[in-house]
Write a protein that holds these residues in place. Structure first.
Motif, PDB file in Angstrom:
ATOM      1  N   ASP A  17     -13.089  -9.517  10.005  1.00  0.00           N
ATOM      2  CA  ASP A  17     -14.051 -10.381   8.899  1.00  0.00           C
ATOM      3  C   ASP A  17     -14.953  -9.293   8.421  1.00  0.00           C
ATOM      4  O   ASP A  17     -15.348  -8.371   9.140  1.00  0.00           O
ATOM      5  N   ASP A  18     -15.383  -9.428   7.216  1.00  0.00           N
ATOM      6  CA  ASP A  18     -16.433  -8.742   6.659  1.00  0.00           C
ATOM      7  C   ASP A  18     -15.964  -7.104   6.422  1.00  0.00           C
ATOM      8  O   ASP A  18     -16.947  -6.083   5.968  1.00  0.00           O
ATOM      9  N   ALA A  19     -14.796  -6.823   6.205  1.00  0.00           N
ATOM     10  CA  ALA A  19     -14.283  -5.447   6.110  1.00  0.00           C
ATOM     11  C   ALA A  19     -14.355  -5.291   4.650  1.00  0.00           C
ATOM     12  O   ALA A  19     -14.183  -6.118   3.648  1.00  0.00           O
ATOM     13  N   SER A  20     -14.706  -3.880   4.210  1.00  0.00           N
ATOM     14  CA  SER A  20     -14.384  -3.534   2.811  1.00  0.00           C
ATOM     15  C   SER A  20     -13.073  -2.908   2.716  1.00  0.00           C
ATOM     16  O   SER A  20     -12.467  -2.329   3.530  1.00  0.00           O
ATOM     17  N   LEU A  21     -12.502  -3.254   1.585  1.00  0.00           N
ATOM     18  CA  LEU A  21     -11.242  -2.928   1.063  1.00  0.00           C
ATOM     19  C   LEU A  21     -11.047  -2.413  -0.399  1.00  0.00           C
ATOM     20  O   LEU A  21     -11.476  -2.927  -1.159  1.00  0.00           O
ATOM     21  N   ALA A  22     -10.410  -1.276  -0.693  1.00  0.00           N
ATOM     22  CA  ALA A  22      -9.823  -0.735  -1.941  1.00  0.00           C
ATOM     23  C   ALA A  22      -8.648  -1.344  -2.092  1.00  0.00           C
ATOM     24  O   ALA A  22      -7.720  -0.788  -1.232  1.00  0.00           O
ATOM     25  N   VAL A  23      -8.398  -1.845  -3.276  1.00  0.00           N
ATOM     26  CA  VAL A  23      -7.098  -2.315  -3.526  1.00  0.00           C
ATOM     27  C   VAL A  23      -6.519  -1.790  -4.781  1.00  0.00           C
ATOM     28  O   VAL A  23      -7.136  -1.923  -5.911  1.00  0.00           O
ATOM     29  N   GLY A  24      -5.149  -1.395  -4.816  1.00  0.00           N
ATOM     30  CA  GLY A  24      -4.613  -0.948  -6.038  1.00  0.00           C
ATOM     31  C   GLY A  24      -3.916  -2.190  -6.831  1.00  0.00           C
ATOM     32  O   GLY A  24      -4.093  -3.140  -6.508  1.00  0.00           O
ATOM     33  N   GLY A  25      -3.691  -1.486  -8.126  1.00  0.00           N
ATOM     34  CA  GLY A  25      -3.223  -2.336  -9.123  1.00  0.00           C
ATOM     35  C   GLY A  25      -3.980  -2.764 -10.335  1.00  0.00           C
ATOM     36  O   GLY A  25      -5.207  -2.414 -10.341  1.00  0.00           O
ATOM     37  N   PHE A  26      -3.352  -2.887 -11.491  1.00  0.00           N
ATOM     38  CA  PHE A  26      -4.087  -3.262 -12.886  1.00  0.00           C
ATOM     39  C   PHE A  26      -3.417  -4.491 -13.311  1.00  0.00           C
ATOM     40  O   PHE A  26      -2.254  -4.548 -13.589  1.00  0.00           O
ATOM     41  N   GLY A  27      -4.082  -5.505 -13.294  1.00  0.00           N
ATOM     42  CA  GLY A  27      -3.496  -6.729 -13.596  1.00  0.00           C
ATOM     43  C   GLY A  27      -2.382  -7.127 -12.799  1.00  0.00           C
ATOM     44  O   GLY A  27      -3.027  -7.357 -11.498  1.00  0.00           O
ATOM     45  N   LEU A  28      -1.338  -7.072 -12.934  1.00  0.00           N
ATOM     46  CA  LEU A  28      -0.120  -7.350 -11.902  1.00  0.00           C
ATOM     47  C   LEU A  28       0.738  -6.365 -11.809  1.00  0.00           C
ATOM     48  O   LEU A  28       1.622  -6.216 -11.082  1.00  0.00           O
ATOM     49  N   SER A  29       0.388  -4.935 -12.279  1.00  0.00           N
ATOM     50  CA  SER A  29       1.330  -3.768 -12.058  1.00  0.00           C
ATOM     51  C   SER A  29       0.490  -3.233 -10.829  1.00  0.00           C
ATOM     52  O   SER A  29      -0.362  -2.629 -10.742  1.00  0.00           O
ATOM     53  N   GLY A  30       1.581  -2.807  -9.922  1.00  0.00           N
ATOM     54  CA  GLY A  30       1.398  -2.111  -8.979  1.00  0.00           C
ATOM     55  C   GLY A  30       0.388  -2.563  -7.653  1.00  0.00           C
ATOM     56  O   GLY A  30      -0.405  -2.085  -6.971  1.00  0.00           O
ATOM     57  N   VAL A  31       0.403  -3.986  -7.722  1.00  0.00           N
ATOM     58  CA  VAL A  31      -0.583  -4.863  -6.764  1.00  0.00           C
ATOM     59  C   VAL A  31       0.339  -4.753  -5.603  1.00  0.00           C
ATOM     60  O   VAL A  31       1.603  -5.144  -5.390  1.00  0.00           O
ATOM     61  N   PRO A  32      -0.457  -4.484  -4.288  1.00  0.00           N
ATOM     62  CA  PRO A  32       0.192  -4.855  -3.023  1.00  0.00           C
ATOM     63  C   PRO A  32       0.396  -6.169  -2.489  1.00  0.00           C
ATOM     64  O   PRO A  32      -0.210  -6.504  -1.603  1.00  0.00           O
ATOM     65  N   GLU A  33       1.229  -6.806  -3.181  1.00  0.00           N
ATOM     66  CA  GLU A  33       1.310  -8.342  -2.969  1.00  0.00           C
ATOM     67  C   GLU A  33       1.538  -8.611  -1.453  1.00  0.00           C
ATOM     68  O   GLU A  33       0.985  -9.670  -0.966  1.00  0.00           O
ATOM     69  N   ILE A  34       2.696  -7.725  -1.016  1.00  0.00           N
ATOM     70  CA  ILE A  34       3.014  -8.204   0.497  1.00  0.00           C
ATOM     71  C   ILE A  34       2.037  -8.183   1.278  1.00  0.00           C
ATOM     72  O   ILE A  34       1.747  -8.802   2.415  1.00  0.00           O
TER      73      ILE A  34
END
Length: 251
Positions: A17-34
């Motif tokens: 809980d309360d972790a910070s996350l950098a998440v890739g993607g632009f719109g729906l392209s290259g999003v780490p969905e899984i």
């Protein structure tokens, strides 16, 4: 040196809980969905997310957002997520909006160990002067506003000081990767993924194609394995599930 996790669930199991996350993607392209869905199942809450945008309703980071798991977002675009706008305007979500190029450079700088840099982007606006609403109160007033930033002239032109970003974890999606964590991104899916991987202290990558060490040429690697701590191999169905945010075809 084998950084491959047995599953996405295992790869994100220790994100607290309360972790910070950098998440890739632009719109729906290259999003780490899984990885995002695995984190949703894992149950971590109060997350501070750094990403270009926060997904769309029902996809990407929108899944965590709708569940009330995200407390703060640093990003550059809101547009396609109605729940994002609702939470922000009602005071449920803190949002730091950053010019898109500045956000990319803040992630790159953080990953490269650069604490801060000057840029002309945002000079003369609330980005530099402060006062941008980060969080609203329930009555619609501004509860938390952005602070003013230091400015300095270089060659007669004013620049604003921006700080590099590092996060506890990073979630990214790659086209190819090997067991050592070296990553290759394909076309538009590169977007913020390499920068997010660099900025996260623990970077977790889901890959569409997993190769043996040595199968990737050194000159085609976008992110070297030193930046990546964990890998998840996608199934063919997971790799093929790529949505189009706005599909336009001829009549």
């Amino acid at each position: 040196m084998n950084k491959v996790s047995a599953s996405a669930v295992e790869a994100v199991a220790d994100i607290p809980d309360d972790a910070s996350l950098a998440v890739g993607g632009f719109g729906l392209s290259g999003v780490p969905e899984i990885l995002i869905r695995a984190l949703y199942e894992q149950g971590a809450t109060g997350l501070e997310v750094v990403s270009n945008n926060c997904g769309v309703d029902g996809r990407g980071l929108g899944v965590l957002l709708a569940a009330g798991r995200i407390a703060r977002v640093t990003g550059s675009y809101v547009g396609e997520n109605k729940e994002f706008a609702r939470q922000y305007l009602s005071g449920e979500l803190e949002v730091e909006l950053v010019p898109q190029g500045t956000l990319a450079e803040r992630l790159r700088a953080g990953g490269a160990g650069i604490p801060a840099f000057y840029t002309p982007a945002g000079v003369g606006t609330q980005v530099a002067k402060g006062g941008l609403p980060w969080r609203y109160a329930p009555d619609g007033s501004v509860a938390v506003a952005s602070p003013p930033k230091e400015t300095r002239d270089f060659h007669g032109r004013p620049h604003v000081l921006e700080h590099g970003i590092t996060t506890d974890y990073a979630l990214v999606r790659a086209w190819r990767g090997d067991h050592h964590g070296n990553l290759v991104f394909r076309r538009a899916a590169a977007n913020f993924n390499p920068l997010a991987a660099m900025a996260g202290r623990i970077a977790i990558a889901e890959v569409e194609e997993l190769l043996e060490p040595g199968e990737l040429r050194a000159d085609e690697i976008h992110v070297p394995g030193i930046f990546v701590q964990r890998m998840v191999r996608l199934s063919p169905d997971q790799a093929a599930d790529k949505q189009i945010e706005k599909r336009t075809v001829r009549a």
